[in-house]
Design a protein around this motif. Structure first.
Motif, PDB file in Angstrom:
ATOM      1  N   ARG A   8       0.829  -1.204   0.000  1.00 19.69           N
ATOM      2  CA  ARG A   8       0.000   0.000   0.000  1.00 19.69           C
ATOM      3  C   ARG A   8       0.866   1.257   0.000  1.00 19.69           C
ATOM      4  NH1 ARG A   8      -4.674  -0.801   4.440  1.00 19.69           N
ATOM      5  NH2 ARG A   8      -5.126   1.313   3.732  1.00 19.69           N
ATOM      6  N   PHE A   9       1.985   1.192   0.733  1.00 20.78           N
ATOM      7  CA  PHE A   9       2.868   2.351   0.770  1.00 20.78           C
ATOM      8  C   PHE A   9       3.546   2.551  -0.580  1.00 20.78           C
ATOM      9  CE2 PHE A   9       6.503   4.942   1.977  1.00 20.78           C
ATOM     10  CZ  PHE A   9       5.958   5.787   2.916  1.00 20.78           C
ATOM     11  N   SER A  10       3.901   1.430  -1.243  1.00 21.61           N
ATOM     12  CA  SER A  10       4.564   1.524  -2.546  1.00 21.61           C
ATOM     13  C   SER A  10       3.630   2.117  -3.601  1.00 21.61           C
ATOM     14  CB  SER A  10       5.054   0.151  -2.998  1.00 21.61           C
ATOM     15  OG  SER A  10       3.969  -0.753  -3.159  1.00 21.61           O
ATOM     16  N   LYS A  11       2.318   1.902  -3.441  1.00 16.95           N
ATOM     17  CA  LYS A  11       1.351   2.494  -4.376  1.00 16.95           C
ATOM     18  C   LYS A  11       1.412   4.020  -4.316  1.00 16.95           C
ATOM     19  CE  LYS A  11      -1.896  -1.390  -4.417  1.00 16.95           C
ATOM     20  NZ  LYS A  11      -3.223  -1.887  -3.987  1.00 16.95           N
ATOM     21  N   LYS A  12       1.620   4.532  -3.105  1.00 21.54           N
ATOM     22  CA  LYS A  12       1.737   5.989  -2.953  1.00 21.54           C
ATOM     23  C   LYS A  12       3.012   6.486  -3.629  1.00 21.54           C
ATOM     24  CE  LYS A  12       1.000   9.589   0.480  1.00 21.54           C
ATOM     25  NZ  LYS A  12      -0.104  10.136  -0.317  1.00 21.54           N
ATOM     26  N   LEU A  13       4.091   5.714  -3.484  1.00 22.91           N
ATOM     27  CA  LEU A  13       5.341   6.066  -4.162  1.00 22.91           C
ATOM     28  C   LEU A  13       5.157   6.049  -5.681  1.00 22.91           C
ATOM     29  CD1 LEU A  13       8.001   4.109  -2.073  1.00 22.91           C
ATOM     30  CD2 LEU A  13       8.009   6.564  -2.485  1.00 22.91           C
ATOM     31  N   ILE A  14       4.490   5.010  -6.184  1.00 23.27           N
ATOM     32  CA  ILE A  14       4.250   4.887  -7.628  1.00 23.27           C
ATOM     33  C   ILE A  14       3.381   6.038  -8.126  1.00 23.27           C
ATOM     34  CG2 ILE A  14       3.112   3.474  -9.389  1.00 23.27           C
ATOM     35  CD1 ILE A  14       3.990   1.001  -7.720  1.00 23.27           C
ATOM     36  N   GLU A  15       2.427   6.426  -7.313  1.00 22.10           N
ATOM     37  CA  GLU A  15       1.552   7.550  -7.680  1.00 22.10           C
ATOM     38  C   GLU A  15       2.363   8.830  -7.867  1.00 22.10           C
ATOM     39  OE1 GLU A  15      -1.929  10.163  -5.498  1.00 22.10           O
ATOM     40  OE2 GLU A  15      -1.756   8.031  -5.008  1.00 22.10           O
ATOM     41  N   VAL A  16       3.299   9.079  -6.964  1.00 20.18           N
ATOM     42  CA  VAL A  16       4.151  10.264  -7.075  1.00 20.18           C
ATOM     43  C   VAL A  16       5.062  10.152  -8.294  1.00 20.18           C
ATOM     44  CG1 VAL A  16       5.991  11.588  -5.954  1.00 20.18           C
ATOM     45  CG2 VAL A  16       4.096  10.719  -4.596  1.00 20.18           C
ATOM     46  N   ILE A  17       5.612   8.953  -8.538  1.00 22.84           N
ATOM     47  CA  ILE A  17       6.479   8.735  -9.707  1.00 22.84           C
ATOM     48  C   ILE A  17       5.716   8.998 -11.000  1.00 22.84           C
ATOM     49  CG2 ILE A  17       7.725   6.968 -11.025  1.00 22.84           C
ATOM     50  CD1 ILE A  17       8.461   5.692  -8.311  1.00 22.84           C
ATOM     51  N   ASN A  18       4.466   8.548 -11.054  1.00 18.09           N
ATOM     52  CA  ASN A  18       3.634   8.774 -12.243  1.00 18.09           C
ATOM     53  C   ASN A  18       3.391  10.266 -12.477  1.00 18.09           C
ATOM     54  OD1 ASN A  18       3.429   6.046 -12.815  1.00 18.09           O
ATOM     55  ND2 ASN A  18       1.526   5.779 -11.683  1.00 18.09           N
ATOM     56  N   LYS A  19       3.170  10.998 -11.391  1.00 19.77           N
ATOM     57  CA  LYS A  19       2.964  12.453 -11.521  1.00 19.77           C
ATOM     58  C   LYS A  19       4.218  13.124 -12.071  1.00 19.77           C
ATOM     59  CE  LYS A  19      -0.502  13.000  -7.857  1.00 19.77           C
ATOM     60  NZ  LYS A  19      -0.777  13.593  -6.509  1.00 19.77           N
ATOM     61  N   ILE A  20       5.370  12.693 -11.559  1.00 17.23           N
ATOM     62  CA  ILE A  20       6.638  13.252 -12.042  1.00 17.23           C
ATOM     63  C   ILE A  20       6.834  12.929 -13.521  1.00 17.23           C
ATOM     64  CG2 ILE A  20       9.156  13.108 -11.825  1.00 17.23           C
ATOM     65  CD1 ILE A  20       8.754  12.595  -8.832  1.00 17.23           C
ATOM     66  N   GLU A  21       6.494  11.696 -13.901  1.00 15.09           N
ATOM     67  CA  GLU A  21       6.640  11.278 -15.293  1.00 15.09           C
ATOM     68  C   GLU A  21       5.755  12.114 -16.211  1.00 15.09           C
ATOM     69  OE1 GLU A  21       6.192   7.233 -18.035  1.00 15.09           O
ATOM     70  OE2 GLU A  21       5.917   7.125 -15.852  1.00 15.09           O
ATOM     71  N   ILE A  22       4.513  12.350 -15.781  1.00 14.74           N
ATOM     72  CA  ILE A  22       3.584  13.155 -16.590  1.00 14.74           C
ATOM     73  C   ILE A  22       4.106  14.570 -16.765  1.00 14.74           C
ATOM     74  CG2 ILE A  22       1.290  14.206 -16.586  1.00 14.74           C
ATOM     75  CD1 ILE A  22       0.283  11.610 -15.229  1.00 14.74           C
ATOM     76  N   LEU A  23       4.605  15.159 -15.670  1.00 15.27           N
ATOM     77  CA  LEU A  23       5.127  16.528 -15.734  1.00 15.27           C
ATOM     78  C   LEU A  23       6.370  16.607 -16.605  1.00 15.27           C
ATOM     79  CD1 LEU A  23       4.620  17.520 -11.994  1.00 15.27           C
ATOM     80  CD2 LEU A  23       3.413  18.487 -13.953  1.00 15.27           C
ATOM     81  N   ASN A  24       7.225  15.593 -16.544  1.00 18.15           N
ATOM     82  CA  ASN A  24       8.418  15.580 -17.400  1.00 18.15           C
ATOM     83  C   ASN A  24       8.042  15.434 -18.877  1.00 18.15           C
ATOM     84  OD1 ASN A  24      10.815  15.910 -15.808  1.00 18.15           O
ATOM     85  ND2 ASN A  24      10.414  13.926 -14.865  1.00 18.15           N
ATOM     86  N   ARG A  25       6.999  14.645 -19.127  1.00 21.52           N
ATOM     87  CA  ARG A  25       6.524  14.514 -20.510  1.00 21.52           C
ATOM     88  C   ARG A  25       5.997  15.859 -21.023  1.00 21.52           C
ATOM     89  NH1 ARG A  25       3.065   8.827 -20.516  1.00 21.52           N
ATOM     90  NH2 ARG A  25       4.868   7.399 -20.493  1.00 21.52           N
ATOM     91  N   LYS A  26       5.299  16.568 -20.157  1.00 21.21           N
ATOM     92  CA  LYS A  26       4.788  17.892 -20.548  1.00 21.21           C
ATOM     93  C   LYS A  26       5.933  18.823 -20.906  1.00 21.21           C
ATOM     94  CE  LYS A  26       0.363  18.130 -18.083  1.00 21.21           C
ATOM     95  NZ  LYS A  26      -0.403  18.857 -17.033  1.00 21.21           N
ATOM     96  N   MET A  27       6.973  18.829 -20.051  1.00 22.52           N
ATOM     97  CA  MET A  27       8.118  19.700 -20.337  1.00 22.52           C
ATOM     98  C   MET A  27       8.810  19.284 -21.627  1.00 22.52           C
ATOM     99  SD  MET A  27       9.925  20.807 -16.750  1.00 22.52           S
ATOM    100  CE  MET A  27      10.435  19.173 -16.265  1.00 22.52           C
ATOM    101  N   GLY A  28       8.897  17.971 -21.862  1.00 20.02           N
ATOM    102  CA  GLY A  28       9.478  17.496 -23.111  1.00 20.02           C
ATOM    103  C   GLY A  28       8.664  17.930 -24.314  1.00 20.02           C
ATOM    104  N   LEU A  29       7.317  17.869 -24.173  1.00 17.25           N
ATOM    105  CA  LEU A  29       6.428  18.298 -25.261  1.00 17.25           C
ATOM    106  C   LEU A  29       6.592  19.789 -25.542  1.00 17.25           C
ATOM    107  CD1 LEU A  29       4.057  17.789 -27.222  1.00 17.25           C
ATOM    108  CD2 LEU A  29       2.500  18.234 -25.296  1.00 17.25           C
ATOM    109  N   TYR A  30       6.616  20.592 -24.473  1.00 18.42           N
ATOM    110  CA  TYR A  30       6.778  22.041 -24.648  1.00 18.42           C
ATOM    111  C   TYR A  30       8.109  22.364 -25.316  1.00 18.42           C
ATOM    112  CZ  TYR A  30       2.919  22.255 -21.285  1.00 18.42           C
ATOM    113  OH  TYR A  30       1.711  22.092 -20.645  1.00 18.42           O
TER     114      TYR A  30
END
Length: 426
Positions: free
Chosen positions: A80-102
């Protein structure tokens, strides 16, 4: 970046001198296209700040996972704790993709937009302004040279915007630290000559009152104990005496001088602090006690004198490497009682005068607790000791005991004078 900017300005100035109309029209076109880039830069900046914030969240969760490993593992909460870590990692990945797109948009759209602007300017110049083809071609040559440096400048700016989130967090942290920056006065605290006194002390965390008009005295070389329920203000009081927090009102005097009038670092040099969780570094016994002092003959003699005072001689002598024995991460290779003795020895080696024991024995079994209590009692009269405890039985040798009740002194006196003899205060 500075060189590219200088060269860019130089070519633009030359263009203005050659054909100012052409240069102005190109500048207007570039200004209009900048509205698109501005929106992209704002979005990139927002994403960059988001990446930094999520990165801080990830580091915090990772630290908590390591610190609470035993609990998470034994209760099967890791999934359950790792799911929270994965959730944060996914958010970081999405934001990095946005910066890459821009970044991709700004890179790919740059030259087509320049071609469109320049083509439109040439059309206007030839058909409506009657400009000569020679001057236009020369301006185009200058703008072509300027374009190379413009790309360099924009790439630097794009990189700067992508990393601005980290700078924003550092700047915010710096501002917060400046707000709470501790002022170090010139008056050096040399030694405790008389007493520590607190007069009409008040302190609160938000709306919750912790200390309410509290007054008490701690004479030199006496043992003073604070007992009371959890949340009664015992640890807050100890933190205040350590100068970690300041009272909202009232006075905290050391030998009749306000604590904040001293150089607080020199005052803390005289304080030893032992908590329920013994602080043990991943190193050997000698370095843990001496805090990495050089093993000179003088320091080794003092080390063994302190070891004897803390009743550690037999334990260390029985180890294959004696004082060079490794203790492991957080002292995992030794018992809780030995860790507390090492903590006590470290504070004594430091040549402290005020020794604060905050629930120092509450996590130990009764037999080990008794041994540690005997060690503490051996120090009676040689140090100014402040002991925080739940049970009266653990502080029966104290010279003075204060019962704290909702931030106030509900009673005081020696152990045999207290009305709550030998009763746990829960």
């Amino acid at each position: 970046a500075a060189q590219a900017a200088v060269m860019l300005v130089s070519y633009i100035v030359l263009s203005f001198l050659t054909n100012y109309q052409f240069a102005i029209l190109v500048a207007v076109g570039a200004g209009l296209s900048n509205f698109l880039y501005k929106r992209i830069y704002v979005a990139t900046k927002k994403a960059s700040i988001g990446v930094s914030e999520q990165g801080s969240e990830f580091n915090s969760l990772l630290t908590q996972a390591v610190h609470n490993y035993k609990y998470l593992k034994s209760t099967n909460y890791f999934d359950r704790f790792s799911k929270k870590l994965i959730e944060v990692i996914n958010k970081i990945e999405i934001l990095n993709r946005k910066m890459g797109l821009y970044s991709a948009i700004t890179s790919s759209a740059r030259e087509p937009m320049i071609i469109m602007v320049v083509s439109l300017v040439i059309y206007i110049q030839i058909n409506y302004m009657g400009a000569s083809l020679a001057s236009i071609l020369f301006c185009l040559l200058l703008f072509f040279r300027a374009l190379n440096y413009l790309v360099v400048v924009q790439n630097f700016w794009q990189t700067f915007i992508q990393n601005i989130g980290s700078m924003h967090l550092v700047s915010t942290l710096h501002a917060e630290l400046e707000e709470v920056k501790e002022e170090q006065k010139s008056k050096v605290f040399e030694t405790l000559r008389s007493e520590i006194s607190l007069s009409n002390i008040n302190f609160a965390y938000g709306p919750k009152v912790i200390l309410n008009n509290l007054s008490l005295t701690i004479p030199k070389n006496q043992t003073v104990a604070f007992i009371g329920e959890s949340g009664s203000g015992k640890t807050t009081l100890a933190n205040m005496i350590c100068s970690l927090i300041e009272p909202a009102s009232g006075e905290l005097l050391v030998d009749g001088v306000k604590l904040n009038d001293y150089n607080l670092d020199s005052y803390r040099d005289k304080i030893g602090y032992i908590s329920q969780e013994a602080v043990i570094f991943n190193d050997n016994i000698y370095n843990n006690i001496t805090f990495w002092d050089e093993p000179t003959e003088e320091n080794l003699k003092r080390f063994w004198d302190i070891v004897s005072l803390a009743s550690l001689t037999d334990f260390i002598s029985a180890q294959p490497q004696q004082h060079l024995t490794e203790l492991g991460d957080n002292g995992i290779l030794v018992s809780g009682g030995q860790k507390q003795r090492i903590s006590i020895a470290r504070e004594l080696y430091k040549k402290v005068e005020i020794l604060i024991l905050d629930e120092a024995t509450s996590a130990l079994d009764s037999e080990t607790e008794k041994i540690i209590q005997e060690n503490i009692e051996r120090l009676h009269g040689s140090y100014t000791m402040i002991i925080i405890a739940h049970r009266l039985s653990t502080i029966k040798e104290a010279d003075r005991i204060y019962l704290l009740d909702k931030g106030e002194t509900g009673g005081k006196g020696a152990a045999d004078q207290m009305l709550i003899a030998d009763r746990d205060i829960e």
